[in-house]
Motif scaffolding. Sequence first.
Motif, PDB file in Angstrom:
ATOM      1  N   UNK A 169       0.857  -1.178   0.000  1.00 36.00           N
ATOM      2  CA  UNK A 169       0.000   0.000   0.000  1.00 36.00           C
ATOM      3  C   UNK A 169       0.899   1.237   0.000  1.00 36.00           C
ATOM      4  N   UNK A 170       0.606   2.170  -0.883  1.00 39.92           N
ATOM      5  CA  UNK A 170       1.405   3.393  -0.983  1.00 39.92           C
ATOM      6  C   UNK A 170       1.058   4.344   0.169  1.00 39.92           C
ATOM      7  N   UNK A 171       2.010   5.182   0.559  1.00 39.36           N
ATOM      8  CA  UNK A 171       1.759   6.121   1.651  1.00 39.36           C
ATOM      9  C   UNK A 171       0.589   7.063   1.359  1.00 39.36           C
ATOM     10  N   UNK A 172      -0.184   7.344   2.397  1.00 41.91           N
ATOM     11  CA  UNK A 172      -1.270   8.323   2.307  1.00 41.91           C
ATOM     12  C   UNK A 172      -1.560   8.855   3.699  1.00 41.91           C
ATOM     13  N   UNK A 173      -2.222   9.988   3.748  1.00 42.35           N
ATOM     14  CA  UNK A 173      -2.741  10.522   5.001  1.00 42.35           C
ATOM     15  C   UNK A 173      -4.075  11.172   4.698  1.00 42.35           C
ATOM     16  N   UNK A 205      -7.439  10.823  12.175  1.00 42.30           N
ATOM     17  CA  UNK A 205      -6.441  10.801  11.111  1.00 42.30           C
ATOM     18  C   UNK A 205      -6.132   9.347  10.784  1.00 42.30           C
ATOM     19  N   UNK A 206      -5.946   9.067   9.501  1.00 44.12           N
ATOM     20  CA  UNK A 206      -5.631   7.715   9.041  1.00 44.12           C
ATOM     21  C   UNK A 206      -4.477   7.803   8.056  1.00 44.12           C
ATOM     22  N   UNK A 207      -3.525   6.873   8.187  1.00 41.81           N
ATOM     23  CA  UNK A 207      -2.429   6.748   7.218  1.00 41.81           C
ATOM     24  C   UNK A 207      -2.297   5.274   6.848  1.00 41.81           C
ATOM     25  N   UNK A 208      -1.409   5.005   5.894  1.00 40.63           N
ATOM     26  CA  UNK A 208      -1.153   3.619   5.498  1.00 40.63           C
ATOM     27  C   UNK A 208      -0.641   2.793   6.677  1.00 40.63           C
ATOM     28  N   UNK A 209      -0.019   3.423   7.661  1.00 42.94           N
ATOM     29  CA  UNK A 209       0.483   2.694   8.834  1.00 42.94           C
ATOM     30  C   UNK A 209      -0.651   2.043   9.619  1.00 42.94           C
ATOM     31  N   UNK A 210      -1.853   2.612   9.541  1.00 44.98           N
ATOM     32  CA  UNK A 210      -3.002   2.029  10.241  1.00 44.98           C
ATOM     33  C   UNK A 210      -3.414   0.682   9.648  1.00 44.98           C
ATOM     34  N   UNK A 235     -19.127  -7.412  12.444  1.00 42.96           N
ATOM     35  CA  UNK A 235     -18.681  -8.288  13.539  1.00 42.96           C
ATOM     36  C   UNK A 235     -17.935  -9.506  12.995  1.00 42.96           C
ATOM     37  N   UNK A 236     -18.375 -10.024  11.861  1.00 44.42           N
ATOM     38  CA  UNK A 236     -17.698 -11.177  11.253  1.00 44.42           C
ATOM     39  C   UNK A 236     -16.310 -10.791  10.748  1.00 44.42           C
ATOM     40  N   UNK A 237     -16.184  -9.608  10.173  1.00 45.91           N
ATOM     41  CA  UNK A 237     -14.871  -9.130   9.750  1.00 45.91           C
ATOM     42  C   UNK A 237     -13.959  -8.982  10.972  1.00 45.91           C
ATOM     43  N   UNK A 238     -14.494  -8.423  12.040  1.00 46.88           N
ATOM     44  CA  UNK A 238     -13.713  -8.229  13.258  1.00 46.88           C
ATOM     45  C   UNK A 238     -13.231  -9.554  13.844  1.00 46.88           C
ATOM     46  N   UNK A 239     -14.083 -10.590  13.790  1.00 57.08           N
ATOM     47  CA  UNK A 239     -13.681 -11.918  14.278  1.00 57.08           C
ATOM     48  C   UNK A 239     -12.478 -12.458  13.523  1.00 57.08           C
ATOM     49  N   UNK A 240     -12.339 -12.057  12.270  1.00 56.97           N
ATOM     50  CA  UNK A 240     -11.206 -12.473  11.450  1.00 56.97           C
ATOM     51  C   UNK A 240      -9.999 -11.548  11.618  1.00 56.97           C
ATOM     52  N   UNK A 241     -10.135 -10.534  12.482  1.00 51.38           N
ATOM     53  CA  UNK A 241      -9.047  -9.576  12.679  1.00 51.38           C
ATOM     54  C   UNK A 241      -8.923  -8.594  11.531  1.00 51.38           C
ATOM     55  N   UNK A 242     -10.042  -8.318  10.857  1.00 47.57           N
ATOM     56  CA  UNK A 242     -10.037  -7.452   9.681  1.00 47.57           C
ATOM     57  C   UNK A 242     -10.714  -6.124  10.008  1.00 47.57           C
ATOM     58  N   UNK A 243     -10.051  -5.026   9.651  1.00 43.18           N
ATOM     59  CA  UNK A 243     -10.641  -3.693   9.781  1.00 43.18           C
ATOM     60  C   UNK A 243     -11.089  -3.224   8.406  1.00 43.18           C
ATOM     61  N   UNK A 244     -12.181  -2.484   8.386  1.00 43.64           N
ATOM     62  CA  UNK A 244     -12.723  -1.953   7.135  1.00 43.64           C
ATOM     63  C   UNK A 244     -12.472  -0.451   7.071  1.00 43.64           C
ATOM     64  N   UNK A 245     -12.040  -0.011   5.897  1.00 46.94           N
ATOM     65  CA  UNK A 245     -11.835   1.402   5.610  1.00 46.94           C
ATOM     66  C   UNK A 245     -12.622   1.728   4.336  1.00 46.94           C
ATOM     67  N   UNK A 246     -13.765   2.387   4.484  1.00 50.99           N
ATOM     68  CA  UNK A 246     -14.542   2.825   3.328  1.00 50.99           C
ATOM     69  C   UNK A 246     -13.956   4.160   2.858  1.00 50.99           C
ATOM     70  N   UNK A 261     -23.001   2.129  10.573  1.00 52.41           N
ATOM     71  CA  UNK A 261     -21.557   1.958  10.356  1.00 52.41           C
ATOM     72  C   UNK A 261     -20.757   2.293  11.610  1.00 52.41           C
ATOM     73  N   UNK A 262     -19.903   1.338  11.998  1.00 56.55           N
ATOM     74  CA  UNK A 262     -18.945   1.547  13.079  1.00 56.55           C
ATOM     75  C   UNK A 262     -17.504   1.556  12.569  1.00 56.55           C
ATOM     76  N   UNK A 263     -17.308   1.224  11.313  1.00 56.67           N
ATOM     77  CA  UNK A 263     -15.963   1.192  10.756  1.00 56.67           C
ATOM     78  C   UNK A 263     -15.562   2.586  10.251  1.00 56.67           C
ATOM     79  N   UNK A 264     -14.330   2.709   9.795  1.00 59.22           N
ATOM     80  CA  UNK A 264     -13.742   3.982   9.376  1.00 59.22           C
ATOM     81  C   UNK A 264     -14.259   4.388   7.994  1.00 59.22           C
ATOM     82  N   UNK A 265     -14.650   5.669   7.872  1.00 54.89           N
ATOM     83  CA  UNK A 265     -15.051   6.244   6.584  1.00 54.89           C
ATOM     84  C   UNK A 265     -14.057   7.356   6.248  1.00 54.89           C
ATOM     85  N   UNK A 266     -13.187   7.078   5.274  1.00 58.30           N
ATOM     86  CA  UNK A 266     -12.112   8.011   4.906  1.00 58.30           C
ATOM     87  C   UNK A 266     -12.585   8.974   3.829  1.00 58.30           C
TER      88      UNK A 266
END
Length: 187
Positions: A8-12, A23-28, A59-70, A92-97
């Motif tokens: 993933x290329x750098x972003x902020x 704030x969200x970056x590729x490090x997240x 919740x199913x994504x979270x069980x797999x250790x997956x975070x969602x970034x829309x 929605x409880x996940x991140x909306x960028x």
Amino acid sequence: MSLINTAVKPFQAKAFKQGKFIDVTEADLMDKWSVVFFYPADFTFVCPTELEDLADNYAEFQKLGVEIYAVSTDTHFSHKAWHDVSPAIKKIDYVMIGDPTHAICRNFEVLIEDAGLADRGTFVVDSDGIIQIVEVNAGGVGRDAKELLRKIKAAQYVAAHPGEVCPAKWHEGEKTLAPSLDLVGKI
């Protein structure tokens, strides 16, 4: 050029999550699996159905250790306003960028330049920040969170089991394949 197996290329960016601006970056995206889910625009038609489907399965994504970034080319302010008024988006409880500069869309090669909007791109990123799955749909074709979950389970299985691969329609617990000379021509 395919983005499969690239970092993933750098972003902020600014984002909206659970009533707050963050704030969200590729490090997240590091140290966990992630889905970067591009959609054309807030306050539209297919987009809220897709985002609600992700929310209903979060919740199913979270069980797999997956975070969602829309991600859309709207601002984080627009995401909040949409969240405040739409019954589907309120879930929605996940991140909306917000990507009003289009930098993230360009990084993932989903920017529709003449429209200033994102294609419906789905990217599954492993815990090392490497893109493992890429899917891009036409604007009128919505995506399915359960099928995305199935693909993530397959990608995580393959990552954890070197030398094994998951055949078509594979579901967790089903038989996998171990490619070898003996298997050539026998499938």
